[in-house]
Design a protein around this motif. Sequence first.
Motif, mmCIF file in Angstrom:
data_model
loop_
_atom_site.group_PDB
_atom_site.id
_atom_site.type_symbol
_atom_site.label_atom_id
_atom_site.label_comp_id
_atom_site.label_asym_id
_atom_site.label_seq_id
_atom_site.Cartn_x
_atom_site.Cartn_y
_atom_site.Cartn_z
ATOM 1 N N GLN A 66 0.910 -1.133 -0.125
ATOM 2 C CA GLN A 66 -0.120 -0.127 0.076
ATOM 3 C C GLN A 66 0.894 1.326 -0.044
ATOM 4 O O GLN A 66 0.455 2.249 -0.701
ATOM 5 C CB GLN A 66 -1.005 0.102 1.134
ATOM 6 C CG GLN A 66 -2.061 1.089 1.186
ATOM 7 C CD GLN A 66 -2.770 1.201 -0.088
ATOM 8 O OE1 GLN A 66 -3.618 0.213 -0.498
ATOM 9 N NE2 GLN A 66 -2.856 2.195 -1.009
ATOM 10 N N MET A 95 -0.493 -4.819 2.379
ATOM 11 C CA MET A 95 -1.042 -5.399 0.948
ATOM 12 C C MET A 95 0.305 -6.002 0.590
ATOM 13 O O MET A 95 1.527 -5.735 0.623
ATOM 14 C CB MET A 95 -0.973 -4.083 0.080
ATOM 15 C CG MET A 95 -1.286 -4.477 -1.184
ATOM 16 S SD MET A 95 -1.215 -3.165 -2.537
ATOM 17 C CE MET A 95 -3.085 -2.214 -2.312
ATOM 18 N N ASN A 96 -0.118 -7.467 0.121
ATOM 19 C CA ASN A 96 1.267 -8.229 -0.235
ATOM 20 C C ASN A 96 1.636 -8.027 -1.563
ATOM 21 O O ASN A 96 1.114 -6.917 -2.444
ATOM 22 C CB ASN A 96 0.877 -9.661 -0.160
ATOM 23 C CG ASN A 96 -0.146 -10.276 -1.211
ATOM 24 O OD1 ASN A 96 -0.208 -9.705 -2.203
ATOM 25 N ND2 ASN A 96 -1.158 -11.122 -0.596
ATOM 26 N N GLU A 109 -0.972 -8.494 -4.521
ATOM 27 C CA GLU A 109 -1.877 -7.515 -4.643
ATOM 28 C C GLU A 109 -1.575 -6.090 -5.068
ATOM 29 O O GLU A 109 -1.880 -5.468 -5.954
ATOM 30 C CB GLU A 109 -2.321 -7.348 -3.200
ATOM 31 C CG GLU A 109 -3.272 -8.460 -2.616
ATOM 32 C CD GLU A 109 -3.454 -8.355 -1.054
ATOM 33 O OE1 GLU A 109 -4.381 -8.986 -0.602
ATOM 34 O OE2 GLU A 109 -2.724 -7.796 -0.385
ATOM 35 N N LYS A 119 -0.956 -6.419 -9.115
ATOM 36 C CA LYS A 119 -2.034 -6.125 -9.702
ATOM 37 C C LYS A 119 -2.684 -4.849 -9.784
ATOM 38 O O LYS A 119 -3.068 -4.345 -10.839
ATOM 39 C CB LYS A 119 -3.290 -7.051 -9.179
ATOM 40 C CG LYS A 119 -3.034 -8.568 -9.314
ATOM 41 C CD LYS A 119 -3.868 -9.551 -8.791
ATOM 42 C CE LYS A 119 -3.398 -11.044 -8.954
ATOM 43 N NZ LYS A 119 -4.330 -12.002 -8.278
ATOM 44 N N ALA A 120 -2.463 -4.257 -8.542
ATOM 45 C CA ALA A 120 -3.233 -2.780 -8.642
ATOM 46 C C ALA A 120 -2.209 -1.837 -9.350
ATOM 47 O O ALA A 120 -2.582 -1.069 -10.086
ATOM 48 C CB ALA A 120 -3.274 -2.497 -7.180
ATOM 49 N N ALA A 130 0.462 -11.658 -13.596
ATOM 50 C CA ALA A 130 -0.048 -10.573 -12.954
ATOM 51 C C ALA A 130 0.815 -9.263 -13.315
ATOM 52 O O ALA A 130 0.427 -8.111 -13.144
ATOM 53 C CB ALA A 130 -0.142 -10.397 -11.391
#
Length: 121
Positions: free
Chosen positions: A35, A58-59, A62, A65-66, A96
């Motif tokens: 994050q 947030m790994n 994640e 992808k974001a 990803a």
Amino acid sequence: MPSCLIVDDSKVVRKLARRMIEPLGFTIDEAEHGQEALDKCQSTKPDFILLDWYMPVMNGLEFLKAFRALPEASATKIIFCTTENNPEHIMQAVTAGADEYVMKPFDEEIIKSKMSQVGLL
């Protein structure tokens, strides 16, 4: 000067990675979790991200992808770093948007090799 964002919850890993990458001519920024890294990438996209898998908040998957969903994020090269050697995890990371994958512990030679493979050196 090209930029690198090192994303890892371990201060020791961030420090070691900085010592390996900074002398290659990169400006370095750091984030403790996905994050924090995503927040930093909202305004300026780094040229290169060295990304840990397992982190709080947030790994890495994640984050990946974001991040790849952000405008102009496709130009950033991302090397995933983890202790996981499960082929399924490697496929998840590549699917990803990871450009390369490296196992921990890594050394300067491995990092340089992976950076070269993705066109950073």
